[in-house]
Write an enzyme that holds these catalytic residues in place. Structure first.
Site, PDB file in Angstrom:
ATOM      1  N   CYS A 195       0.819  -1.227   0.000  1.00  0.00           N
ATOM      2  CA  CYS A 195       0.000   0.000   0.000  1.00  0.00           C
ATOM      3  C   CYS A 195       0.845   1.267   0.000  1.00  0.00           C
ATOM      4  CB  CYS A 195      -0.957  -0.012   1.186  1.00  0.00           C
ATOM      5  SG  CYS A 195      -2.188  -1.311   1.024  1.00  0.00           S
ATOM      6  N   HIS A 201      -3.390   7.185   1.916  1.00  0.00           N
ATOM      7  CA  HIS A 201      -3.799   5.855   1.449  1.00  0.00           C
ATOM      8  C   HIS A 201      -5.196   5.567   2.001  1.00  0.00           C
ATOM      9  CE1 HIS A 201      -3.928   1.691   0.531  1.00  0.00           C
ATOM     10  NE2 HIS A 201      -3.811   1.304   1.784  1.00  0.00           N
ATOM     11  N   ASN A 230     -10.130  -0.096  -0.835  1.00  0.00           N
ATOM     12  CA  ASN A 230      -8.664  -0.069  -0.800  1.00  0.00           C
ATOM     13  C   ASN A 230      -8.122  -0.670  -2.099  1.00  0.00           C
ATOM     14  OD1 ASN A 230      -5.948  -0.434  -0.294  1.00  0.00           O
ATOM     15  ND2 ASN A 230      -6.225  -1.364   1.725  1.00  0.00           N
TER      16      ASN A 230
HETATM   17  O1  UT7 Z   1      -4.006  -1.258   3.340  1.00  0.00           O
HETATM   18  C1  UT7 Z   1      -3.218  -2.191   4.001  1.00  0.00           C
HETATM   19  C2  UT7 Z   1      -3.259  -1.988   5.459  1.00  0.00           C
HETATM   20  N1  UT7 Z   1      -4.489  -2.479   6.004  1.00  0.00           N
HETATM   21  C3  UT7 Z   1      -5.176  -1.748   6.856  1.00  0.00           C
HETATM   22  O2  UT7 Z   1      -4.796  -0.644   7.146  1.00  0.00           O
HETATM   23  C4  UT7 Z   1      -6.390  -2.378   7.494  1.00  0.00           C
HETATM   24  C5  UT7 Z   1      -6.356  -2.217   8.982  1.00  0.00           C
HETATM   25  N2  UT7 Z   1      -7.459  -2.859   9.647  1.00  0.00           N
HETATM   26  C6  UT7 Z   1      -8.748  -2.425   9.565  1.00  0.00           C
HETATM   27  O3  UT7 Z   1      -9.031  -1.514   8.805  1.00  0.00           O
HETATM   28  C7  UT7 Z   1      -9.782  -3.038  10.452  1.00  0.00           C
HETATM   29  O4  UT7 Z   1      -9.143  -3.850  11.411  1.00  0.00           O
HETATM   30  C8  UT7 Z   1     -10.858  -3.893   9.698  1.00  0.00           C
HETATM   31  C9  UT7 Z   1     -11.772  -2.980   8.896  1.00  0.00           C
HETATM   32  C10 UT7 Z   1     -10.177  -4.900   8.794  1.00  0.00           C
HETATM   33  C11 UT7 Z   1     -11.713  -4.648  10.693  1.00  0.00           C
HETATM   34  O5  UT7 Z   1     -12.324  -3.722  11.601  1.00  0.00           O
HETATM   35  P1  UT7 Z   1     -12.257  -3.959  13.180  1.00  0.00           P
HETATM   36  O6  UT7 Z   1     -12.997  -2.858  13.795  1.00  0.00           O
HETATM   37  O7  UT7 Z   1     -10.810  -4.139  13.554  1.00  0.00           O
HETATM   38  O8  UT7 Z   1     -13.061  -5.290  13.341  1.00  0.00           O
HETATM   39  P2  UT7 Z   1     -12.593  -6.691  14.002  1.00  0.00           P
HETATM   40  O9  UT7 Z   1     -11.676  -7.401  13.097  1.00  0.00           O
HETATM   41  O10 UT7 Z   1     -12.169  -6.418  15.408  1.00  0.00           O
HETATM   42  O11 UT7 Z   1     -13.969  -7.475  14.052  1.00  0.00           O
HETATM   43  C12 UT7 Z   1     -15.050  -7.090  14.915  1.00  0.00           C
HETATM   44  C13 UT7 Z   1     -16.200  -8.044  14.744  1.00  0.00           C
HETATM   45  C14 UT7 Z   1     -15.801  -9.518  14.886  1.00  0.00           C
HETATM   46  O12 UT7 Z   1     -16.853 -10.188  15.504  1.00  0.00           O
HETATM   47  P3  UT7 Z   1     -16.789 -10.523  17.076  1.00  0.00           P
HETATM   48  O13 UT7 Z   1     -15.580 -11.391  17.242  1.00  0.00           O
HETATM   49  O14 UT7 Z   1     -16.674  -9.194  17.758  1.00  0.00           O
HETATM   50  O15 UT7 Z   1     -18.087 -11.209  17.309  1.00  0.00           O
HETATM   51  C15 UT7 Z   1     -15.701  -9.989  13.444  1.00  0.00           C
HETATM   52  O16 UT7 Z   1     -15.933 -11.365  13.314  1.00  0.00           O
HETATM   53  O17 UT7 Z   1     -16.760  -7.922  13.434  1.00  0.00           O
HETATM   54  C16 UT7 Z   1     -16.811  -9.201  12.792  1.00  0.00           C
HETATM   55  N3  UT7 Z   1     -16.617  -9.010  11.350  1.00  0.00           N
HETATM   56  C17 UT7 Z   1     -17.617  -8.717  10.523  1.00  0.00           C
HETATM   57  N4  UT7 Z   1     -18.927  -8.526  10.692  1.00  0.00           N
HETATM   58  C18 UT7 Z   1     -19.676  -8.197   9.613  1.00  0.00           C
HETATM   59  C19 UT7 Z   1     -15.446  -9.071  10.663  1.00  0.00           C
HETATM   60  N5  UT7 Z   1     -15.673  -8.820   9.361  1.00  0.00           N
HETATM   61  C20 UT7 Z   1     -17.019  -8.585   9.251  1.00  0.00           C
HETATM   62  C21 UT7 Z   1     -17.834  -8.250   8.167  1.00  0.00           C
HETATM   63  N6  UT7 Z   1     -19.154  -8.053   8.376  1.00  0.00           N
HETATM   64  N7  UT7 Z   1     -17.354  -8.086   6.904  1.00  0.00           N
END
Ligand code: UT7
Length: 332
Positions: free
Chosen positions: A114, A257, A287
């Site tokens: 990225c 980004h 992204n």
């Molecule tokens: O460009 C390269 C660099 N990458 C980045 O900068 C990405 C960095 N990371 C992020 O942007 C975020 O971590 C994400 C958008 C990928 C995820 O957001 P988050 O707020 O960190 O969510 P999480 O992974 O902590 O998940 C929270 C909950 C989980 O459920 P439980 O365990 O709380 O019950 C996940 O299973 O959300 C659930 N979940 C979803 N729910 C609905 C994960 N993906 C989804 C989804 N739809 N697509």
């Protein structure tokens, strides 16, 4: 008089097919509210048919060359930042060189994930400033749909396909604040275990097993990457301002980004920027890895929002880990 690298042409390409949050709800267990509130994304573009990243890179490059009235035959160097090259070799840059008919150019791919476009822009600027080259084409292009697992809701909602390109040329100037001014570029290979695609390289060449184990897809530990990204991108964005004794108020646009709106907001807060100084198009494209920054720059440019003398700061964070910021003064 110093020789500075300035951007003289800008272009972008986003394929017409749109994949919305509603579409993804038919494919995995997710919903628009979750995706939008956690990431800022509503839709992304998908490149269809028998085409690779070179197709989009070529389209974006043609637009940049047209914009600067440049004959492809005058280009010296083509750098393509990508993690989704058409093939591991030959490079996508060589394919683009052929598609453009850039007969005297040499071409090379650069993998900074990225942060790839910032790495490439900074690299291209060195070839101009050293006097070695007159015209360098810098492209960020990624067909992320080729490496996304559309059964994995944690990654498939994030990524899309696009390309952006800029042409760099020299300008003699007494003012060190002309064109590409400076970049702070960083890597930390410790981050490799949090964001990667394991299969298809020399460590795990393609086998039935690598395919069965889904090793040809992106894997990301989202929460960990998020934490590093918030700090990394904000740190280098603030650092480049301090280094050049600029304040947020003096910056016309921050072009970050586009991985997550919350990461962008954190960096913008550290720089003390208002919302109207921050370029955000993640809602429409998601992204697109190496393409996000040149795509956003090109949209701002074609909206006629850039004026000669405007300060721009770009910043990115991605796999590697890689991250960085770049300070630029618009010069056309
Ligand atoms: O460009 C390269 C660099 N990458 C980045 O900068 C990405 C960095 N990371 C992020 O942007 C975020 O971590 C994400 C958008 C990928 C995820 O957001 P988050 O707020 O960190 O969510 P999480 O992974 O902590 O998940 C929270 C909950 C989980 O459920 P439980 O365990 O709380 O019950 C996940 O299973 O959300 C659930 N979940 C979803 N729910 C609905 C994960 N993906 C989804 C989804 N739809 N697509």
């Amino acid at each position: 008089m110093g020789r500075k690298a300035i951007i003289t042409g800008v272009g972008h390409y986003a394929p017409p097919k749109v994949l919305t949050n509603q579409d993804l709800m038919q494919m995995v267990d997710t919903n628009d509210e979750w995706i939008f509130s956690r990431t800022g994304i509503r839709e992304r573009r998908i490149l269809e048919g028998d085409r690779g990243s070179s197709y989009m890179a070529h389209q974006a490059a043609e637009m940049a060359l047209k914009n600067s009235h440049t004959d492809p035959k005058d280009i010296d160097l083509i750098i393509v930042a990508t993690v989704t090259p058409d093939t591991l070799f030959p490079s996508t840059a060589c394919r683009v060189q052929d598609m453009l008919g850039a007969d005297k150019a040499w071409g090379v791919d650069l993998n900074g994930a990225c942060s790839g476009f910032l790495y490439a822009l900074s690299t291209g600027a060195q070839f101009i400033e050293s006097g070695m080259h007159q015209k360098v084409l810098v492209i960020g292009a990624d067909k992320m749909s080729a490496i996304v697992d559309y059964t994995d809701r944690t990654t498939c909602i994030l990524f899309g396909d696009a390309a952006g390109a800029v042409l760099l040329e020299p300008q003699e100037s007494d003012d060190p604040h002309t064109g590409v001014i400076d970049a702070i570029l960083r890597s930390d290979g410790e981050g490799a275990r949090h964001l990667y695609m394991m299969g298809g390289g020399s460590l795990h060449p393609a086998t039935h097993e690598t395919v069965d184990n889904k090793m040809h897809y992106i894997y990301q530990d989202g929460q960990t990457v998020f934490k590093f990204a918030v700090k990394g991108m904000a740190d280098v964005s603030a650092e480049i301002l301090e280094k050049h004794q600029l304040t947020g108020k003096q910056i016309k646009y921050f072009i970050p980004h586009q991985a997550n709106l919350r990461i962008i907001d954190a960096a913008a807060r550290r720089m003390k920027l208002n919302d109207d100084q921050v370029v955000v198009n993640i809602e429409r494209y998601g992204n697109t890895t190496a393409a996000t920054i040149p795509l956003a720059l090109s949209e701002v440019y074609y909206d006629n929002k850039l004026e000669k003398g405007d300060y721009l700061v770009m910043a990115a964070f991605g796999a590697g880990f890689t991250w960085g910021s770049l300070l630029l003064r618009w010069a056309i």
